[in-house]
Motif scaffolding. Structure first.
Motif, PDB file in Angstrom:
ATOM      1  N   UNK A  66      28.594   5.725  -4.010  1.00 50.83           N
ATOM      2  CA  UNK A  66      29.919   6.015  -4.529  1.00 50.83           C
ATOM      3  C   UNK A  66      30.503   7.259  -3.879  1.00 50.83           C
ATOM      4  N   UNK A  67      31.005   8.180  -4.696  1.00 49.68           N
ATOM      5  CA  UNK A  67      31.589   9.411  -4.167  1.00 49.68           C
ATOM      6  C   UNK A  67      30.609  10.163  -3.282  1.00 49.68           C
ATOM      7  N   UNK A  68      29.349  10.188  -3.670  1.00 53.38           N
ATOM      8  CA  UNK A  68      28.352  10.921  -2.880  1.00 53.38           C
ATOM      9  C   UNK A  68      28.216  10.344  -1.481  1.00 53.38           C
ATOM     10  N   UNK A  69      28.391   9.036  -1.341  1.00 54.51           N
ATOM     11  CA  UNK A  69      28.360   8.422  -0.015  1.00 54.51           C
ATOM     12  C   UNK A  69      29.550   8.882   0.818  1.00 54.51           C
ATOM     13  N   UNK A  70      30.699   9.072   0.175  1.00 55.50           N
ATOM     14  CA  UNK A  70      31.890   9.511   0.909  1.00 55.50           C
ATOM     15  C   UNK A  70      31.737  10.944   1.410  1.00 55.50           C
ATOM     16  N   UNK A  71      30.974  11.775   0.706  1.00 53.62           N
ATOM     17  CA  UNK A  71      30.674  13.108   1.223  1.00 53.62           C
ATOM     18  C   UNK A  71      30.056  12.987   2.611  1.00 53.62           C
ATOM     19  N   UNK A  72      29.040  12.132   2.723  1.00 58.20           N
ATOM     20  CA  UNK A  72      28.375  11.933   4.010  1.00 58.20           C
ATOM     21  C   UNK A  72      29.314  11.397   5.066  1.00 58.20           C
ATOM     22  N   UNK A  73      30.193  10.477   4.685  1.00 58.28           N
ATOM     23  CA  UNK A  73      31.116   9.894   5.651  1.00 58.28           C
ATOM     24  C   UNK A  73      32.106  10.935   6.177  1.00 58.28           C
ATOM     25  N   UNK A  74      32.525  11.860   5.343  1.00 65.13           N
ATOM     26  CA  UNK A  74      33.472  12.878   5.790  1.00 65.13           C
ATOM     27  C   UNK A  74      32.834  13.819   6.804  1.00 65.13           C
ATOM     28  N   UNK A  75      31.579  14.213   6.585  1.00 61.06           N
ATOM     29  CA  UNK A  75      30.970  15.245   7.433  1.00 61.06           C
ATOM     30  C   UNK A  75      30.185  14.689   8.613  1.00 61.06           C
ATOM     31  N   UNK A  76      29.870  13.390   8.628  1.00 61.01           N
ATOM     32  CA  UNK A  76      28.933  12.845   9.612  1.00 61.01           C
ATOM     33  C   UNK A  76      29.389  13.083  11.048  1.00 61.01           C
ATOM     34  N   UNK A  77      30.615  12.741  11.366  1.00 60.35           N
ATOM     35  CA  UNK A  77      31.055  12.846  12.760  1.00 60.35           C
ATOM     36  C   UNK A  77      31.182  14.294  13.204  1.00 60.35           C
ATOM     37  N   UNK A  78      31.585  15.169  12.277  1.00 60.59           N
ATOM     38  CA  UNK A  78      31.649  16.604  12.598  1.00 60.59           C
ATOM     39  C   UNK A  78      30.268  17.121  12.989  1.00 60.59           C
ATOM     40  N   UNK A  79      29.252  16.745  12.230  1.00 62.39           N
ATOM     41  CA  UNK A  79      27.892  17.207  12.516  1.00 62.39           C
ATOM     42  C   UNK A  79      27.321  16.518  13.747  1.00 62.39           C
ATOM     43  N   UNK A  80      27.611  15.250  13.909  1.00 65.79           N
ATOM     44  CA  UNK A  80      27.088  14.516  15.064  1.00 65.79           C
ATOM     45  C   UNK A  80      27.623  15.098  16.374  1.00 65.79           C
ATOM     46  N   UNK A  81      28.874  15.544  16.354  1.00 67.46           N
ATOM     47  CA  UNK A  81      29.463  16.140  17.557  1.00 67.46           C
ATOM     48  C   UNK A  81      28.900  17.526  17.852  1.00 67.46           C
ATOM     49  N   UNK A  82      28.292  18.154  16.853  1.00 69.06           N
ATOM     50  CA  UNK A  82      27.836  19.540  17.012  1.00 69.06           C
ATOM     51  C   UNK A  82      26.408  19.654  17.529  1.00 69.06           C
ATOM     52  N   UNK A  83      25.628  18.575  17.455  1.00 66.58           N
ATOM     53  CA  UNK A  83      24.197  18.654  17.762  1.00 66.58           C
ATOM     54  C   UNK A  83      23.757  17.514  18.686  1.00 66.58           C
ATOM     55  N   UNK A  84      22.635  17.690  19.397  1.00 66.25           N
ATOM     56  CA  UNK A  84      22.078  16.594  20.190  1.00 66.25           C
ATOM     57  C   UNK A  84      21.473  15.475  19.337  1.00 66.25           C
ATOM     58  N   UNK A  85      21.085  15.770  18.090  1.00 69.81           N
ATOM     59  CA  UNK A  85      20.455  14.749  17.250  1.00 69.81           C
ATOM     60  C   UNK A  85      21.470  13.672  16.863  1.00 69.81           C
ATOM     61  N   UNK A  86      20.954  12.578  16.308  1.00 69.99           N
ATOM     62  CA  UNK A  86      21.794  11.453  15.911  1.00 69.99           C
ATOM     63  C   UNK A  86      22.086  11.564  14.415  1.00 69.99           C
ATOM     64  N   UNK A  87      23.345  11.762  14.082  1.00 74.25           N
ATOM     65  CA  UNK A  87      23.751  11.906  12.681  1.00 74.25           C
ATOM     66  C   UNK A  87      24.628  10.724  12.302  1.00 74.25           C
ATOM     67  N   UNK A  88      24.286  10.074  11.190  1.00 72.76           N
ATOM     68  CA  UNK A  88      25.134   8.987  10.702  1.00 72.76           C
ATOM     69  C   UNK A  88      25.104   8.969   9.175  1.00 72.76           C
ATOM     70  N   UNK A  89      26.145   8.408   8.605  1.00 73.28           N
ATOM     71  CA  UNK A  89      26.219   8.259   7.153  1.00 73.28           C
ATOM     72  C   UNK A  89      25.919   6.810   6.794  1.00 73.28           C
ATOM     73  N   UNK A  90      24.935   6.620   5.905  1.00 67.64           N
ATOM     74  CA  UNK A  90      24.586   5.286   5.411  1.00 67.64           C
ATOM     75  C   UNK A  90      24.366   5.408   3.908  1.00 67.64           C
ATOM     76  N   UNK A  91      25.120   4.683   3.124  1.00 64.67           N
ATOM     77  CA  UNK A  91      24.995   4.762   1.665  1.00 64.67           C
ATOM     78  C   UNK A  91      23.625   4.255   1.217  1.00 64.67           C
ATOM     79  N   UNK A  92      23.141   4.805   0.113  1.00 59.07           N
ATOM     80  CA  UNK A  92      21.883   4.303  -0.453  1.00 59.07           C
ATOM     81  C   UNK A  92      22.005   2.824  -0.784  1.00 59.07           C
ATOM     82  N   UNK A  93      23.198   2.395  -1.143  1.00 59.16           N
ATOM     83  CA  UNK A  93      23.416   1.003  -1.515  1.00 59.16           C
ATOM     84  C   UNK A  93      23.301   0.066  -0.315  1.00 59.16           C
ATOM     85  N   UNK A  94      23.374   0.609   0.895  1.00 58.74           N
ATOM     86  CA  UNK A  94      23.124  -0.181   2.105  1.00 58.74           C
ATOM     87  C   UNK A  94      21.679  -0.025   2.577  1.00 58.74           C
ATOM     88  N   UNK A  95      21.144   1.184   2.468  1.00 55.30           N
ATOM     89  CA  UNK A  95      19.750   1.403   2.879  1.00 55.30           C
ATOM     90  C   UNK A  95      18.787   0.520   2.092  1.00 55.30           C
TER      91      UNK A  95
END
Length: 386
Positions: A66-95
């Motif tokens: 729900x809302x907690x998944x959207x937190x991850x979606x908002x920040x994922x690309x910002x963090x992914x662009x900042x580091x060499x590691x692979x950052x992605x947002x995946x809701x628990x309901x999909x995992x």
């Protein structure tokens, strides 16, 4: 007598909305409190993360429901662009339903869980799933509730770091408000390189100005009944649009239907939802390129006059921040993920006032229990039984 979001506190209490009103209004104060807490945890968190974010093979999964998944979606690309590691947002309901698509046994993985209560069945089941499937896994829990199952089950585990939010962020009301923005900012501060605590102070000042200047126009906007609300945002702000849409859907008990999309994606079918009982809210991006695309859509909607109203919120918008204060805060250099908490202040207030207009009880708009503050009725199945 001091008012709270255009009503006296007792008036909010009388209609069952005081908790939500206070939790919206307190957010700048909590952002300051969060800054101090993050500064105190900085060394311990740095030791936990080590050099993992600099490893191109490291996977970072931002998760929640729900809302907690959207937190991850908002920040994922910002963090992914900042580091060499692979950052992605995946809701628990999909995992939980498709682990084979998201998890790799031999890939080092950091699971970042966002959770207000930390006791939803999907949150705890996802942690157990990764423990069973991924050989090298660690857990960063960004949560508001020290008594929740997520925080408790990892309290003595060296592979777990519990990053607790300010106590008042564990919203008493049904809707996630303080919890959402605190967890979002905590993730950006904790996982972004070279972020200074002063940014949260600057955000808090902007948030205070927003609450002062926006409360009257937002209350006036919400005094007009609508049947549909469309929130639009580009890049990370598309996930913000999802959260804004969810807020009004929740707080009006589903009586006001809401949807979210990107500015460019809206023409590809979703635009069909517009009618003369629809409010369109466009979150304006900090990116000049994105704003050019957004402006084209806005002009199109204004020419066609299908929707009841089109409103802009954000950078260079009808509801925004005073330019002088904006420049003093240094906000002109901030990306959309950092600005999302400010624009959300508008959407939270609008949903609260719409709930009151419909004579619901905003702190608990689902008195019949069809939707619950902590999700119920979920049966967890073992991934290896199928």
């Amino acid at each position: 007598m001091t008012t709270l979001l255009q009503r006296l506190p007792q008036a909010w209490r009388d209609i069952g909305g005081l908790d939500t009103a206070e939790e919206i209004a307190q957010q700048p104060t909590l952002w300051r409190e969060l800054a101090g807490h993050l500064a105190a945890e900085r060394t311990r968190l740095a030791d936990f993360l080590g050099n993992s974010l600099r490893n191109p093979h490291q996977r970072v999964i931002l998760t929640g429901a729900g809302s907690s998944a959207y937190v991850g979606e908002i920040v994922a690309d910002e963090l992914n662009a900042a580091w060499p590691c692979q950052v992605r947002a995946v809701a628990t309901t999909s995992l939980l339903t498709h682990p084979e698509l998201y998890l790799e046994a031999d890939a080092p993985t950091l699971l970042v869980s966002f959770a207000r209560s930390g006791s939803s069945p999907e949150s705890t089941a996802t942690v157990q799933l990764l423990r069973e499937v991924v050989r090298d896994v660690r857990f960063l829990n960004i949560t508001c509730n020290p008594s929740g199952q997520l925080a408790q089950q990892g309290a003595q585990d060296k592979s777990v770091f519990n990053l607790m939010m300010p106590p008042a962020s564990c919203d008493r009301g049904f809707a996630m408000t303080s919890s959402f923005t605190c967890m979002l900012l905590a993730a950006l501060c904790a996982l972004s390189p070279n972020v200074q605590p002063q940014r949260l102070e600057a955000l808090a000042q902007l948030g205070e100005q927003a609450l002062r200047n926006w409360s009257a126009p937002v209350a006036a906007l919400a005094a007009k009944p609508v049947r549909r609300v469309v929130y639009l945002g580009s890049g990370p702000l598309e996930a913000l649009a999802k959260e804004a849409a969810l807020k009004i859907l929740e707080l009006t008990g589903g009586q006001v239907l809401a949807m979210a999309n990107s500015a460019l994606g809206f023409r590809h079918g979703p635009k069909a939802a517009l009618n003369d009982e629809t409010l369109v809210v466009l979150f304006r991006s900090a990116s000049p390129l994105a704003r050019r695309y957004e402006q084209d859509l806005l002009q199109e909607l204004q020419r066609e006059q299908i929707a009841a109203r089109c409103l802009t919120v954000g950078v260079d918008a009808e509801i925004g921040i005073d330019a002088a204060v904006w420049n003093d805060a240094g906000a002109a250099t901030w990306h959309d993920a950092w600005l999302a908490p400010l624009w959300l202040l508008m959407a939270q207030q609008y949903a609260l006032h719409q709930s009151a207009l419909l004579q619901l009880r905003p702190d608990n708009p689902f008195a019949g229990g069809t939707v619950n503050r902590v999700v119920q009725g979920v049966t967890i199945y073992r991934h290896d039984d199928f």
